[in-house]
Enzyme design. Structure first.
Site, short mmCIF file in Angstrom:
data_model
loop_
_atom_site.label_atom_id
_atom_site.label_comp_id
_atom_site.label_asym_id
_atom_site.label_seq_id
_atom_site.Cartn_x
_atom_site.Cartn_y
_atom_site.Cartn_z
N GLY A 1 52.60 42.70 36.41
CA GLY A 1 53.17 43.39 37.57
C GLY A 1 53.15 42.60 38.85
N ILE A 2 52.94 43.33 39.95
CA ILE A 2 52.93 42.71 41.28
C ILE A 2 51.81 41.68 41.39
CG2 ILE A 2 52.51 43.18 43.73
CD1 ILE A 2 53.90 45.91 43.28
N GLY A 3 50.68 41.95 40.77
CA GLY A 3 49.57 41.01 40.83
C GLY A 3 49.91 39.69 40.19
N THR B 1 43.33 40.21 42.54
CA THR B 1 42.71 41.15 41.61
C THR B 1 43.79 41.88 40.81
OG1 THR B 1 42.62 43.01 43.19
CG2 THR B 1 40.79 41.44 43.21
N TYR C 1 46.52 59.50 44.28
CA TYR C 1 46.98 58.12 44.46
C TYR C 1 47.36 57.87 45.92
CZ TYR C 1 50.22 54.13 44.17
OH TYR C 1 50.88 52.94 44.37
#
Length: 263
Positions: free
Chosen positions: A18-20, A13, A154
């Site tokens: 980025g990391i995804g 998801t 967060y």
């Protein structure tokens, strides 16, 4: 170590950047069929083209939609009913003082960062258990342990993800399905680059130099004394998704550069 995920379908998801994106790339390189998700068609199309160019023979498909919306979660499950590897990466962050965070922002952060992963895990975990194999990874953060004073809303969502991953791992004990959380520290994603752009413009530093300065000012316990890059985090995600990680479950896997001062 040769990680082979041929024949497996992975959903990452929030994976257009980025990391995804790095995780999607790593899983595709390991042979998985990867579902790339983003909120807009342009971002998903760009990610698919980049993956096809960078991973020869990559099996990638796209799904456009905001998975913080329960109806959109239902749509992706209907379109892709079988997922073997679920990477709950979708997330948002924002620097804001506690006294300036309205109820609506607490709710938005909870829906995006926490409930998207809860709903998809609930939808896919039963099938994984029936097939006696599956991997669920929540992309949490060292902020789940070190709650940032300027991002309390967060940090609380990341603590929640760590708790959910641990509890779900217990719930799925003995099924062949593992559930873990991966805890990056400060990482040079597009979001962090945007956060540091004024500092870069003011000082003339490179992104890496500005990232290192941010780490030493705000995460002074870092042992690597710099920000990680997205591939360093994705390497842990791919390992946790692999057959080789069969004895790793219920764990908080830190890729934080040693920021968290725990043994």
């Amino acid at each position: 170590m040769n990680i082979d995920l041929s024949g497996k379908t992975a959903l990452v998801t929030g994976s257009t950047a980025g990391i995804g994106f790095a995780s999607a790339k790593g899983l595709a390189a390991a042979g998985a069929r990867v579902i790339v998700n983003g909120r807009n068609a342009a971002g998903v199309d760009k990610a698919l083209k980049t993956l096809a160019a960078e991973v020869p023979g990559a099996k990638v498909v796209g799904f456009v939609g905001d998975l913080s919306d329960p109806k959109v979660c239902d749509q992706i499950v209907a379109e892709h009913p079988v997922v073997d590897v679920l990477i709950n990466n979708l997330g948002i962050f924002e620097l804001k003082d506690f006294f300036e965070i309205p109820d609506s922002e607490w709710e938005r952060f909870f829906q995006v960062n926490v409930m998207s992963g809860v709903r998809l895990s609930r939808a896919y975990a039963r099938g994984m258990a029936d097939r006696k194999w599956g991997r669920i990874v929540f992309i949490a953060s060292e902020s789940g342990f070190n709650i940032p004073v300027d991002m309390i809303h967060y940090g609380f969502t990341k603590t929640a993800q760590i708790a959910i991953a641990r509890g779900l791992a217990k719930r799925l004990a003995g099924t062949g399905v593992t559930v873990n959380s991966v805890l990056p520290g400060p990482t040079l994603t597009e979001g962090v680059a945007e956060m540091l752009k004024d500092e870069i413009a003011r000082t003339g530093k490179s992104l890496e130099e500005a990232g290192a300065a941010f780490v030493m000012e705000h995460r002074s316990t870092s042992l690597i004394q710099r920000a990680a890059n997205v591939d360093e985090v994705a390497n842990m995600v791919v390992y946790a998704s692999s057959p080789q990680a069969s004895a790793t479950t219920g764990a908080s896997l830190r890729v934080d550069g040693g920021v968290v001062d725990l043994l």
